[in-house]
Motif scaffolding. Structure first.
Motif, PDB file in Angstrom:
ATOM      1  N   SER A   8       0.835  -1.195   0.000  1.00 31.40           N
ATOM      2  CA  SER A   8       0.000   0.000   0.000  1.00 31.40           C
ATOM      3  C   SER A   8       0.873   1.249   0.000  1.00 31.40           C
ATOM      4  N   THR A   9       0.284   2.333  -0.419  1.00 29.67           N
ATOM      5  CA  THR A   9       0.976   3.620  -0.425  1.00 29.67           C
ATOM      6  C   THR A   9       1.444   3.972   0.983  1.00 29.67           C
ATOM      7  N   GLU A  10       0.590   3.743   1.963  1.00 29.27           N
ATOM      8  CA  GLU A  10       0.934   4.068   3.350  1.00 29.27           C
ATOM      9  C   GLU A  10       2.141   3.261   3.812  1.00 29.27           C
ATOM     10  N   PHE A  11       2.171   1.984   3.428  1.00 31.29           N
ATOM     11  CA  PHE A  11       3.294   1.127   3.804  1.00 31.29           C
ATOM     12  C   PHE A  11       4.593   1.652   3.192  1.00 31.29           C
ATOM     13  N   LYS A  12       4.544   2.032   1.900  1.00 28.18           N
ATOM     14  CA  LYS A  12       5.734   2.547   1.222  1.00 28.18           C
ATOM     15  C   LYS A  12       6.243   3.816   1.903  1.00 28.18           C
ATOM     16  N   ILE A  13       5.324   4.714   2.251  1.00 24.67           N
ATOM     17  CA  ILE A  13       5.711   5.957   2.925  1.00 24.67           C
ATOM     18  C   ILE A  13       6.319   5.644   4.290  1.00 24.67           C
ATOM     19  N   ASP A  14       5.667   4.764   5.053  1.00 22.49           N
ATOM     20  CA  ASP A  14       6.185   4.398   6.378  1.00 22.49           C
ATOM     21  C   ASP A  14       7.570   3.756   6.276  1.00 22.49           C
ATOM     22  N   ASN A  17      10.114   6.384   5.341  1.00 20.33           N
ATOM     23  CA  ASN A  17      10.343   7.301   6.471  1.00 20.33           C
ATOM     24  C   ASN A  17      11.212   6.688   7.563  1.00 20.33           C
ATOM     25  N   THR A  62       2.915  10.360  -2.340  1.00 20.26           N
ATOM     26  CA  THR A  62       2.402  11.358  -1.401  1.00 20.26           C
ATOM     27  C   THR A  62       1.063  11.884  -1.925  1.00 20.26           C
TER      28      THR A  62
END
Length: 99
Positions: A8-14, A17, A62
């Protein structure tokens, strides 16, 4: 042949980060997430670029860059429709001049 997992996009961002904001090394981020180093490095690079305002050629991660891509796609569609209308108008004008 093994299929690549989808994240997921959220996983990639996390995951990115972990390196960008929390100071993990790429290796430590790989161990923490179970993702390979190539993917982590790609996500880190992409996230840094998006933070710098660079719209990626692939799918943005993002929300801001996703919105920019969405708006660019709408502009492209509108320009395409406008070109079709111009051509249709020119054809109709030609036809009416011939009469």
């Amino acid at each position: 042949m093994k299929s690549q997992p989808t994240y997921s996009t959220e996983f990639k961002i996390d995951a990115a980060n972990l390196v960008i904001k929390q100071g993990y090394s790429t290796k430590e981020a790989c161990e923490a997430t179970g993702v390979g180093p190539t993917a982590i490095r790609r996500w880190v690079t992409q996230l840094r670029q998006e933070f710098d305002g660079i719209t990626p050629s692939g799918n943005a991660i993002t929300p801001e860059q996703q919105r920019i891509q969405e708006l660019e796609a709408k502009i492209k569609k509108i320009e395409w429709e406008k070109d079709i209308l111009k051509k249709a108008t020119a054809l109709l004008m030609q036809d009416s001049i011939k009469r």
